[in-house]
Design an enzyme around this catalytic site. Sequence first.
Site, PDB file in Angstrom:
ATOM      1  N   SER A  75      -8.857  12.037  -0.320  1.00  0.00           N
ATOM      2  CA  SER A  75      -9.083  11.477  -1.652  1.00  0.00           C
ATOM      3  C   SER A  75      -9.783  10.126  -1.639  1.00  0.00           C
ATOM      4  O   SER A  75     -10.294   9.696  -2.663  1.00  0.00           O
ATOM      5  CB  SER A  75      -7.763  11.354  -2.414  1.00  0.00           C
ATOM      6  OG  SER A  75      -6.978  10.311  -1.884  1.00  0.00           O
ATOM      7  N   LYS A  90      -5.115   4.291  -3.015  1.00  0.00           N
ATOM      8  CA  LYS A  90      -6.124   4.449  -4.073  1.00  0.00           C
ATOM      9  C   LYS A  90      -6.778   3.104  -4.354  1.00  0.00           C
ATOM     10  O   LYS A  90      -6.313   2.055  -3.913  1.00  0.00           O
ATOM     11  CB  LYS A  90      -5.497   4.971  -5.378  1.00  0.00           C
ATOM     12  CG  LYS A  90      -4.726   6.266  -5.243  1.00  0.00           C
ATOM     13  CD  LYS A  90      -5.595   7.432  -4.919  1.00  0.00           C
ATOM     14  CE  LYS A  90      -4.723   8.681  -4.714  1.00  0.00           C
ATOM     15  NZ  LYS A  90      -5.407   9.757  -4.083  1.00  0.00           N
TER      16      LYS A  90
END
Length: 178
Positions: free
Chosen positions: A35, A74
């Site tokens: 991701s 993230k």
Amino acid sequence: MKEVLKTIGFIAIFATFLFLLRQYVFTPVIVKGDSMDPTLHDGERVIALKQTDIEHFDIITFVAPDDSGKNYIKRVIGLPGDQVVYQDDMLYINGTAYDEPYLDDFKANLQDGFPLTDDFDMSLFDETEVPEGKLLVLGDNRRISKDSRQLGLIDASAVLGDVVFVFWPIADFGRLNE
């Protein structure tokens, strides 16, 4: 016997020092999944600093809000008070357009005519701006990332650290270029 006690004392002090550093200064993290490609890769080992001020575009690690027991890595896009909008694959924070050079490689290789980041605004979270104590985070590999768009806004108190350094594999060793 005196030398043995000195050695044991030194080892105990050194172990305590390392424990305190690990507890209050930094934490090692293993990247799992794709991701955060192309910035971070599956299997990389990174260092996250604790007790740092989080800013736009910092890469953070945090406890997953879905009670899965996982930690996620993230990028911070929205801070408290920000109005965040994605429109036509362009990021707007408080009405100002921001380039995201870390996405250039992905955008250049898109062949299907679809954007890397689908349009959204704060109404996705039933908010007009990022509330106090919350963060809006996205993975760099926007098409596959499980981030604020699915998880919701992240509690700032769940942040474990600001990822700043890659230490494994050796080929990627060095300060993270955000």
